[in-house]
Design a protein around this motif. Sequence first.
Motif, PDB file in Angstrom:
ATOM      1  N   VAL A 195       1.016  -1.198   0.009  1.00 25.55           N
ATOM      2  CA  VAL A 195      -0.027  -0.040  -0.064  1.00 25.55           C
ATOM      3  C   VAL A 195       0.799   1.189   0.009  1.00 25.55           C
ATOM      4  CG1 VAL A 195      -1.949   1.332   1.204  1.00 25.55           C
ATOM      5  CG2 VAL A 195      -1.910  -1.146   1.447  1.00 25.55           C
ATOM      6  N   MET A 196       0.497   1.979  -1.134  1.00 27.84           N
ATOM      7  CA  MET A 196       1.506   3.470  -1.203  1.00 27.84           C
ATOM      8  C   MET A 196       0.430   4.544  -0.571  1.00 27.84           C
ATOM      9  SD  MET A 196       3.516   4.633  -4.171  1.00 27.84           S
ATOM     10  CE  MET A 196       5.171   3.799  -3.738  1.00 27.84           C
ATOM     11  N   GLU A 197       1.118   5.398   0.242  1.00 31.10           N
ATOM     12  CA  GLU A 197       0.250   6.642   0.266  1.00 31.10           C
ATOM     13  C   GLU A 197      -0.161   7.274  -1.065  1.00 31.10           C
ATOM     14  OE1 GLU A 197      -0.716   8.140   3.154  1.00 31.10           O
ATOM     15  OE2 GLU A 197       0.269   7.207   4.653  1.00 31.10           O
ATOM     16  N   PRO A 198      -1.266   8.166  -1.002  1.00 29.82           N
ATOM     17  CA  PRO A 198      -1.534   8.654  -2.050  1.00 29.82           C
ATOM     18  C   PRO A 198      -0.540  10.108  -2.289  1.00 29.82           C
ATOM     19  CG  PRO A 198      -3.357   8.951  -0.539  1.00 29.82           C
ATOM     20  CD  PRO A 198      -2.208   8.145  -0.043  1.00 29.82           C
ATOM     21  N   PHE A 199      -0.374  10.339  -3.584  1.00 26.69           N
ATOM     22  CA  PHE A 199       0.434  11.449  -3.856  1.00 26.69           C
ATOM     23  C   PHE A 199      -0.504  12.748  -3.578  1.00 26.69           C
ATOM     24  CE2 PHE A 199       1.446  14.918  -7.204  1.00 26.69           C
ATOM     25  CZ  PHE A 199       2.694  15.321  -6.753  1.00 26.69           C
ATOM     26  N   ARG A 242      -0.816  -7.653  -4.894  1.00 27.04           N
ATOM     27  CA  ARG A 242      -1.638  -6.664  -5.010  1.00 27.04           C
ATOM     28  C   ARG A 242      -1.062  -5.232  -4.786  1.00 27.04           C
ATOM     29  NH1 ARG A 242      -7.674  -7.518  -2.305  1.00 27.04           N
ATOM     30  NH2 ARG A 242      -8.426  -5.218  -2.793  1.00 27.04           N
ATOM     31  N   TYR A 243      -1.485  -4.262  -5.331  1.00 30.66           N
ATOM     32  CA  TYR A 243      -1.173  -2.755  -5.091  1.00 30.66           C
ATOM     33  C   TYR A 243      -2.193  -1.856  -4.811  1.00 30.66           C
ATOM     34  CZ  TYR A 243       0.862   1.956  -6.793  1.00 30.66           C
ATOM     35  OH  TYR A 243       0.780   3.005  -6.657  1.00 30.66           O
ATOM     36  N   GLU A 244      -2.202  -1.222  -3.836  1.00 36.16           N
ATOM     37  CA  GLU A 244      -3.346  -0.397  -3.462  1.00 36.16           C
ATOM     38  C   GLU A 244      -2.708   0.874  -3.132  1.00 36.16           C
ATOM     39  OE1 GLU A 244      -6.619  -0.700  -3.391  1.00 36.16           O
ATOM     40  OE2 GLU A 244      -6.611  -3.061  -4.153  1.00 36.16           O
ATOM     41  N   ILE A 245      -3.475   2.249  -3.422  1.00 38.88           N
ATOM     42  CA  ILE A 245      -2.991   3.503  -2.591  1.00 38.88           C
ATOM     43  C   ILE A 245      -4.219   3.843  -1.793  1.00 38.88           C
ATOM     44  CG2 ILE A 245      -3.088   5.877  -3.546  1.00 38.88           C
ATOM     45  CD1 ILE A 245      -2.318   5.031  -6.220  1.00 38.88           C
ATOM     46  N   GLY A 246      -3.483   4.290  -0.509  1.00 41.20           N
ATOM     47  CA  GLY A 246      -4.454   4.659   0.599  1.00 41.20           C
ATOM     48  C   GLY A 246      -3.431   4.698   1.528  1.00 41.20           C
ATOM     49  N   THR A 247      -4.107   4.942   2.807  1.00 31.68           N
ATOM     50  CA  THR A 247      -3.537   5.028   4.057  1.00 31.68           C
ATOM     51  C   THR A 247      -3.208   3.607   4.501  1.00 31.68           C
ATOM     52  OG1 THR A 247      -4.944   7.075   4.799  1.00 31.68           O
ATOM     53  CG2 THR A 247      -3.599   5.762   6.523  1.00 31.68           C
ATOM     54  N   PRO A 248      -1.928   3.247   4.596  1.00 33.30           N
ATOM     55  CA  PRO A 248      -1.471   1.687   4.622  1.00 33.30           C
ATOM     56  C   PRO A 248      -2.070   1.009   5.920  1.00 33.30           C
ATOM     57  CG  PRO A 248       0.395   2.918   4.270  1.00 33.30           C
ATOM     58  CD  PRO A 248      -0.641   4.097   4.462  1.00 33.30           C
ATOM     59  N   SER A 249      -2.372   1.441   6.938  1.00 28.29           N
ATOM     60  CA  SER A 249      -2.928   0.643   8.079  1.00 28.29           C
ATOM     61  C   SER A 249      -4.286   0.380   7.731  1.00 28.29           C
ATOM     62  CB  SER A 249      -2.758   1.202   9.404  1.00 28.29           C
ATOM     63  OG  SER A 249      -3.109   2.377   9.601  1.00 28.29           O
ATOM     64  N   ALA A 250      -5.078   1.579   7.340  1.00 24.62           N
ATOM     65  CA  ALA A 250      -6.525   1.461   6.924  1.00 24.62           C
ATOM     66  C   ALA A 250      -6.921   0.561   5.851  1.00 24.62           C
ATOM     67  CB  ALA A 250      -7.014   2.763   6.807  1.00 24.62           C
ATOM     68  N   THR A 251      -5.907   0.699   4.925  1.00 28.07           N
ATOM     69  CA  THR A 251      -6.176  -0.096   3.792  1.00 28.07           C
ATOM     70  C   THR A 251      -5.964  -1.756   4.023  1.00 28.07           C
ATOM     71  OG1 THR A 251      -5.414   1.685   2.307  1.00 28.07           O
ATOM     72  CG2 THR A 251      -5.488  -0.426   1.308  1.00 28.07           C
ATOM     73  N   ILE A 252      -4.904  -2.020   4.774  1.00 32.76           N
ATOM     74  CA  ILE A 252      -4.780  -3.352   5.168  1.00 32.76           C
ATOM     75  C   ILE A 252      -5.817  -3.914   5.829  1.00 32.76           C
ATOM     76  CG2 ILE A 252      -3.211  -4.671   6.578  1.00 32.76           C
ATOM     77  CD1 ILE A 252      -0.718  -2.679   5.938  1.00 32.76           C
ATOM     78  N   VAL A 253      -6.262  -3.312   6.957  1.00 31.50           N
ATOM     79  CA  VAL A 253      -7.371  -3.550   7.807  1.00 31.50           C
ATOM     80  C   VAL A 253      -8.411  -3.825   7.027  1.00 31.50           C
ATOM     81  CG1 VAL A 253      -8.904  -2.927   9.693  1.00 31.50           C
ATOM     82  CG2 VAL A 253      -6.227  -2.603   9.778  1.00 31.50           C
ATOM     83  N   SER A 254      -8.743  -2.867   6.068  1.00 38.33           N
ATOM     84  CA  SER A 254     -10.100  -3.270   5.219  1.00 38.33           C
ATOM     85  C   SER A 254     -10.021  -4.086   4.091  1.00 38.33           C
ATOM     86  CB  SER A 254     -10.065  -1.742   4.517  1.00 38.33           C
ATOM     87  OG  SER A 254     -11.253  -1.670   3.610  1.00 38.33           O
ATOM     88  N   VAL A 255      -8.856  -4.430   3.377  1.00 35.12           N
ATOM     89  CA  VAL A 255      -8.736  -5.431   2.629  1.00 35.12           C
ATOM     90  C   VAL A 255      -8.937  -6.886   3.337  1.00 35.12           C
ATOM     91  CG1 VAL A 255      -7.103  -6.788   1.272  1.00 35.12           C
ATOM     92  CG2 VAL A 255      -7.466  -4.409   0.940  1.00 35.12           C
TER      93      VAL A 255
END
Length: 147
Positions: free
Chosen positions: A38-42, A91-104
């Motif tokens: 997960v990468m932080e958004p630009f 898998r690659y996602e853009i978002g806040t890492p912790s929130a995205t990991i928990v959500s996925v």
Amino acid sequence: MFEKILLATDGSETALKAARAAGELASKTNGSITLLFVMEPFNEMAYISLPGYELGIDPEKVARFQRESANAVLERTAEVLKPFGVPFVTRYEIGTPSATIVSVAENEGFEVIVVGSRGRGPIASFLLGSVCDRVMHRAHCPVLVIK
């Protein structure tokens, strides 16, 4: 138990240790792994041009750089998993890492999240927190933290 494993990685040495642990776990449980980066958004607002000074940031170049960086991290981590012979997808996602990991993990029914500890000192961890800490406190499933 633990057949559906979410491995969150940032490409660090502790994340690679976590990948080895996830590979071992999957091989013992006949599990499969989803390798997530997960990468932080630009944030364009962080690069606002001052009068008379143009930064010339091209959003397409930034997006390409993000994809290339994500692919490099995912490929490096995938190399650690291959010797275990377990099925995995990247898998690659853009978002806040912790929130995205928990959500996925929650939305897709993962049974365990495997993540590397960052290894900061106690003061830095207290002041800054960590992705690992936030995932541990918010996850609906067990979190295996590797140091």
